[in-house]
Design an enzyme around this catalytic site. Sequence first.
Site, PDB file in Angstrom:
ATOM      1  N   ARG A   1      62.188  68.727  12.701  1.00  0.00           N
ATOM      2  CA  ARG A   1      62.211  68.578  14.159  1.00  0.00           C
ATOM      3  C   ARG A   1      62.532  67.131  14.508  1.00  0.00           C
ATOM      4  NH1 ARG A   1      62.916  73.117  14.788  1.00  0.00           N
ATOM      5  NH2 ARG A   1      61.667  74.667  15.876  1.00  0.00           N
TER       6      ARG A   1
ATOM      7  N   HIS B   1      71.573  71.122  15.728  1.00  0.00           N
ATOM      8  CA  HIS B   1      70.432  72.029  15.493  1.00  0.00           C
ATOM      9  C   HIS B   1      70.953  73.400  15.042  1.00  0.00           C
ATOM     10  CE1 HIS B   1      65.987  72.861  16.537  1.00  0.00           C
ATOM     11  NE2 HIS B   1      66.417  73.764  15.663  1.00  0.00           N
TER      12      HIS B   1
HETATM   13  P1  NDP Z   1      55.957  76.161   6.905  1.00  0.00           P
HETATM   14  O1  NDP Z   1      54.865  76.257   7.899  1.00  0.00           O
HETATM   15  O2  NDP Z   1      56.152  77.257   5.927  1.00  0.00           O
HETATM   16  O3  NDP Z   1      55.790  74.805   6.065  1.00  0.00           O
HETATM   17  C1  NDP Z   1      55.446  73.592   6.627  1.00  0.00           C
HETATM   18  C2  NDP Z   1      55.224  72.595   5.506  1.00  0.00           C
HETATM   19  O4  NDP Z   1      54.973  71.307   6.076  1.00  0.00           O
HETATM   20  C3  NDP Z   1      54.011  72.926   4.632  1.00  0.00           C
HETATM   21  O5  NDP Z   1      54.263  72.611   3.293  1.00  0.00           O
HETATM   22  C4  NDP Z   1      52.941  71.992   5.191  1.00  0.00           C
HETATM   23  O6  NDP Z   1      51.933  71.620   4.279  1.00  0.00           O
HETATM   24  C5  NDP Z   1      53.771  70.788   5.530  1.00  0.00           C
HETATM   25  N1  NDP Z   1      53.082  69.946   6.510  1.00  0.00           N
HETATM   26  C6  NDP Z   1      52.772  70.236   7.779  1.00  0.00           C
HETATM   27  N2  NDP Z   1      52.111  69.205   8.352  1.00  0.00           N
HETATM   28  C7  NDP Z   1      52.000  68.261   7.390  1.00  0.00           C
HETATM   29  C8  NDP Z   1      51.423  66.975   7.349  1.00  0.00           C
HETATM   30  N3  NDP Z   1      50.803  66.442   8.417  1.00  0.00           N
HETATM   31  N4  NDP Z   1      51.474  66.285   6.199  1.00  0.00           N
HETATM   32  C9  NDP Z   1      52.082  66.816   5.110  1.00  0.00           C
HETATM   33  N5  NDP Z   1      52.660  68.029   5.074  1.00  0.00           N
HETATM   34  C10 NDP Z   1      52.613  68.737   6.208  1.00  0.00           C
HETATM   35  O7  NDP Z   1      57.294  75.909   7.737  1.00  0.00           O
HETATM   36  P2  NDP Z   1      58.798  76.295   7.330  1.00  0.00           P
HETATM   37  O8  NDP Z   1      59.086  75.762   5.989  1.00  0.00           O
HETATM   38  O9  NDP Z   1      59.051  77.726   7.582  1.00  0.00           O
HETATM   39  O10 NDP Z   1      59.605  75.488   8.457  1.00  0.00           O
HETATM   40  C11 NDP Z   1      59.500  74.072   8.565  1.00  0.00           C
HETATM   41  C12 NDP Z   1      60.105  73.597   9.871  1.00  0.00           C
HETATM   42  O11 NDP Z   1      61.526  73.667   9.818  1.00  0.00           O
HETATM   43  C13 NDP Z   1      59.791  74.436  11.115  1.00  0.00           C
HETATM   44  O12 NDP Z   1      58.511  74.129  11.612  1.00  0.00           O
HETATM   45  C14 NDP Z   1      60.880  74.030  12.072  1.00  0.00           C
HETATM   46  O13 NDP Z   1      60.469  72.905  12.821  1.00  0.00           O
HETATM   47  C15 NDP Z   1      62.024  73.631  11.149  1.00  0.00           C
HETATM   48  N6  NDP Z   1      63.170  74.543  11.266  1.00  0.00           N
HETATM   49  C16 NDP Z   1      64.382  74.013  11.624  1.00  0.00           C
HETATM   50  C17 NDP Z   1      65.489  74.807  11.707  1.00  0.00           C
HETATM   51  C18 NDP Z   1      66.823  74.223  12.006  1.00  0.00           C
HETATM   52  O14 NDP Z   1      67.803  74.976  12.186  1.00  0.00           O
HETATM   53  N7  NDP Z   1      66.941  72.926  12.073  1.00  0.00           N
HETATM   54  C19 NDP Z   1      65.421  76.256  11.450  1.00  0.00           C
HETATM   55  C20 NDP Z   1      64.120  76.705  11.057  1.00  0.00           C
HETATM   56  C21 NDP Z   1      63.033  75.864  10.991  1.00  0.00           C
HETATM   57  P3  NDP Z   1      50.914  72.705   3.642  1.00  0.00           P
HETATM   58  O15 NDP Z   1      51.776  73.501   2.686  1.00  0.00           O
HETATM   59  O16 NDP Z   1      49.886  71.906   2.941  1.00  0.00           O
HETATM   60  O17 NDP Z   1      50.403  73.524   4.783  1.00  0.00           O
HETATM   61  C1  OXD Z   2      63.506  77.264  14.156  1.00  0.00           C
HETATM   62  C2  OXD Z   2      64.696  76.550  14.602  1.00  0.00           C
HETATM   63  O1  OXD Z   2      62.394  76.760  14.277  1.00  0.00           O
HETATM   64  O2  OXD Z   2      65.711  77.183  14.854  1.00  0.00           O
HETATM   65  O3  OXD Z   2      63.674  78.368  13.650  1.00  0.00           O
HETATM   66  O4  OXD Z   2      64.675  75.332  14.694  1.00  0.00           O
END
Ligand code: NDP
Ligand code: OXD
Length: 316
Positions: free
Chosen positions: A231, A279
């Site tokens: 993000r 994005h």
């Molecule tokens: P998940 O919820 O599966 O994973 C999030 C990861 O981030 C976990 O490993 C979590 O740790 C870690 N995390 C969260 N907060 C912290 C922190 N404070 N410190 C360290 N690690 C942290 O999410 P996804 O993998 O499914 O998606 C990730 C992000 O990708 C989405 O939230 C979205 O914002 C973005 N996204 C972007 C897209 C695009 O087109 N650009 C499309 C889809 C998603 P833990 O494992 O310990 O919980």
């Molecule tokens: C998502 C994105 O969160 O598109 O899936 O960014």
Amino acid sequence: MPAKKPIVIDLKFERREVDAALANAFSGWPVLRASDPDLDLSEARYAIIWKPDPNLFQRAPNLEVLFSGGAGVDHILTLPDLPDIPIVRFVDESLTTRMSEWVVLQALSHLRQVPAYLKQQRERQWRELSQPEAKDLTVGVMGLGVLGQDSARKLKIMGFNVIGWSRSRKVIDGIETFDGGELDAFLSRTDILVGLLPLTPDTHGIFNAALFSRLRQGGALARPVFINAGRGGSQVEADVVAALEAGVLGGASLDVFEKEPLPTDSPLWRMENVIVTPHAASASDVRALFRNAQAQMERHEKGEPLQNVVDRRSGY
Ligand code: NDP
Ligand code: OXD
């Protein structure tokens, strides 16, 4: 059989894509479109949303479950009048695969100096540049969730050394992992940093000058590279630009921005070592989104627990 509960759709996606997907979805379930301002939504029990109208929850006060149109839910958690009901985020193979394709593409683009060769092409310059191999570089993935783990595995297949960082330590075959308290150790080993973090109060602005200065300098690409598809609110764009200008970073690939669309006067547009995508790293496949939502609604109606429910305390 009891009547199926109505679903309201408020997805600010490409209208034609939503229409096409709806044509073959939710057979037997009443579907209401929030885009019709006169429609009574008070009977709706499920909502599938992406950037919904601000008055959605007033119009639909009897919802039982919210489905996010994407993997990220920061856009939902900050909505006014958000009801205290489960929020299911979108987890799907197509979304995961698309993201890993984008991440691997960006890592390879910097490894193989695509921005520099494109510049040379524009200038009709025939000059071979030095060519490190993937095995000479360490890619550090911040965020080892559904997307981060798949990207890490696919980067590994391409030959990169891969390490990963997440709040709680993960065990992933062939990948060294670090937990939240080990950020310094993780950064000091990282030549290419990949951000796949959700936007939460803890990750807001995490990619800043102080963090960039802790990345490894002098690796096979000489200077570290920053890749972000999590993000935009997690990056301090002024610090990204300053780090690129000062040579603290050697390049960047950015899919997400503090403000989207990226303002036309942002210096990022014209920096030669920066790749900008709108994005679009991984778009939600709307047909898959509806299939997923239906499967979860069926679970809910059978009294089974919903999957991929957001933990409101951690914010993802
Ligand atoms: P998940 O919820 O599966 O994973 C999030 C990861 O981030 C976990 O490993 C979590 O740790 C870690 N995390 C969260 N907060 C912290 C922190 N404070 N410190 C360290 N690690 C942290 O999410 P996804 O993998 O499914 O998606 C990730 C992000 O990708 C989405 O939230 C979205 O914002 C973005 N996204 C972007 C897209 C695009 O087109 N650009 C499309 C889809 C998603 P833990 O494992 O310990 O919980
Ligand atoms: C998502 C994105 O969160 O598109 O899936 O960014």
